[in-house]
Design a protein around this motif. Structure first.
Motif, mmCIF file in Angstrom:
data_model
loop_
_atom_site.group_PDB
_atom_site.id
_atom_site.type_symbol
_atom_site.label_atom_id
_atom_site.label_comp_id
_atom_site.label_asym_id
_atom_site.label_seq_id
_atom_site.Cartn_x
_atom_site.Cartn_y
_atom_site.Cartn_z
ATOM 1 N N GLU A 1 62.165 55.129 74.110
ATOM 2 C CA GLU A 1 61.959 56.476 73.598
ATOM 3 C C GLU A 1 61.004 57.256 74.504
ATOM 4 O O GLU A 1 60.078 56.695 75.079
ATOM 5 N N ARG A 2 61.276 58.579 74.593
ATOM 6 C CA ARG A 2 60.476 59.412 75.476
ATOM 7 C C ARG A 2 59.070 59.603 74.917
ATOM 8 O O ARG A 2 58.888 59.792 73.711
ATOM 9 N N MET A 3 58.066 59.547 75.775
ATOM 10 C CA MET A 3 56.676 59.771 75.364
ATOM 11 C C MET A 3 56.300 61.207 75.726
ATOM 12 O O MET A 3 56.006 61.518 76.863
ATOM 13 N N TYR A 4 56.353 62.086 74.739
ATOM 14 C CA TYR A 4 56.063 63.497 74.964
ATOM 15 C C TYR A 4 54.636 63.827 74.529
ATOM 16 O O TYR A 4 53.922 62.987 73.970
ATOM 17 N N GLY A 5 54.227 65.056 74.780
ATOM 18 C CA GLY A 5 52.844 65.461 74.580
ATOM 19 C C GLY A 5 52.321 65.278 73.167
ATOM 20 O O GLY A 5 51.227 64.739 72.966
ATOM 21 N N LEU A 6 53.092 65.718 72.158
ATOM 22 C CA LEU A 6 52.631 65.606 70.779
ATOM 23 C C LEU A 6 52.455 64.148 70.371
ATOM 24 O O LEU A 6 51.520 63.799 69.646
ATOM 25 N N LYS A 7 53.367 63.299 70.836
ATOM 26 C CA LYS A 7 53.262 61.890 70.479
ATOM 27 C C LYS A 7 52.018 61.270 71.115
ATOM 28 O O LYS A 7 51.307 60.496 70.465
ATOM 29 N N ILE A 8 51.751 61.608 72.377
ATOM 30 C CA ILE A 8 50.547 61.095 73.040
ATOM 31 C C ILE A 8 49.302 61.544 72.286
ATOM 32 O O ILE A 8 48.393 60.749 72.023
ATOM 33 N N ALA A 9 49.280 62.824 71.896
ATOM 34 C CA ALA A 9 48.136 63.341 71.135
ATOM 35 C C ALA A 9 47.998 62.596 69.816
ATOM 36 O O ALA A 9 46.890 62.240 69.398
ATOM 37 N N GLY A 10 49.135 62.333 69.156
ATOM 38 C CA GLY A 10 49.102 61.611 67.887
ATOM 39 C C GLY A 10 48.566 60.209 68.034
ATOM 40 O O GLY A 10 47.780 59.732 67.211
#
Length: 305
Positions: free
Chosen positions: A117-126
């Motif tokens: 799954e792609r690791m995008y900005g919101l997920k990293i922040a979460g």
């Protein structure tokens, strides 16, 4: 519309029974040693599920699938309930459950590492916010007001649960989900009971009405029905909804722990919970469609017996 109502109903049931499980387990531990208690409640749940699965006995396929059942039993039951039941002796049940429900955040990491799954900005922040939340909850361990052992056991419970979810989803196409749930709980319960019998004394159990009622409630509703509902939702592609609703479970746990056990709500607990809730929401914001795909990609190193 009917399916959506059913999903919401199952989620509400899961949130409530898994929320009140924590203080009830804490109460039960005043009557029995941890591993024996974990084994008793899990074996009872396993027997119930095996009986329920018997009409589908041709789908058990134990000779070919026993490695899957065994690995799942260790991850979902032996490690998860073992760490949980022992850890509840060291820290308040509300705090313990709050740390354990870092699980959706860990699942987000595993989906990135193993499921592509792609690791995008919101997920990293979460993910970052989630770990800050656990850090806030764990600050008492540095001052001596909270047992560091209890915090580590809570984190170990979260880790084993996240790994179990990935493993179960990876093998969902190979096994009947009812038999998967029944076998992992039955096998895990027997292992816990054997470990408890070897290291603890049955004479230390107080067979009082509160202990019996607590144990039966947890065995039937929390473990047997709870895990069936959880894996049913996961297997039907509802992982995103399950993940986004899990933040309610520690809130119910904390509230019921305050009522039943008179546990204190500290500022660290409030800040940590707010951070973890924010983390789970951010991690699941864009998981709606991805959650439906999470079963599909192979998991390197998992599910290959």
């Amino acid at each position: 519309m009917q399916k959506r109502k059913q999903t919401i109903g199952l989620l509400v049931f899961l949130v409530i029974v898994w929320g009140i499980n924590w203080p009830l387990s804490k109460i039960a531990l005043t009557y029995a040693p941890p591993l024996l208690f974990a084994g008793i409640r899990t074996v009872i749940a396993g027997i119930i599920l095996v009986i329920a699965a018997l009409p589908k006995r041709k789908q058990l396929n134990f000779r070919q699938l026993w490695p899957v059942y065994l690995v799942s039993a260790f991850l979902s039951i032996v490690f998860y309930y073992g760490f949980q039941t022992i850890g509840l002796q060291y820290v308040p049940s509300g705090l313990f459950s709050a740390i354990v429900f870092l699980q959706p955040v860990l699942l987000g990491i595993f989906a990135w590492i193993w499921l592509g799954e792609r690791m995008y900005g919101l997920k990293i922040a979460g993910l970052v916010i989630g770990f800050l939340g656990v850090a806030s909850l764990s600050l008492g361990g540095l001052t001596g007001s909270i047992s560091p052992v209890g915090v580590l056991l809570a984190l170990a419970s979260a880790l084993s649960w996240a790994l179990a979810t990935v493993y179960t989803k990876r093998n969902a196409a190979r096994v009947d989900m009812l038999w998967m749930t029944a076998m992992q709980i039955m096998i895990g319960g027997v292992i816990l009971l054997a470990a408890g019998s070897a290291s603890e004394s049955w004479a230390d159990i107080t067979w009082s009405p509160p202990f019996i009622v607590n144990t039966l409630f947890i065995a039937v509703f929390v473990i047997a029905l709870g895990w069936m509902v959880y894996f049913k939702l996961i297997n039907e592609g509802e992982a995103g909804k399950v993940g986004s609703f899990t933040f309610l479970i520690p809130l119910i746990s904390i509230g019921s722990s305050v009522v039943l056990l008179h546990e204190q709500i500290t500022m660290n607990l409030v800040i940590g919970m707010l951070l973890i809730v924010s983390s789970i929401i951010l991690v699941n914001v864009r998981l709606g469609r991805a959650a439906g795909r999470i079963v599909q990609p192979p998991v390197p190193g998992l599910g290959k017996e």
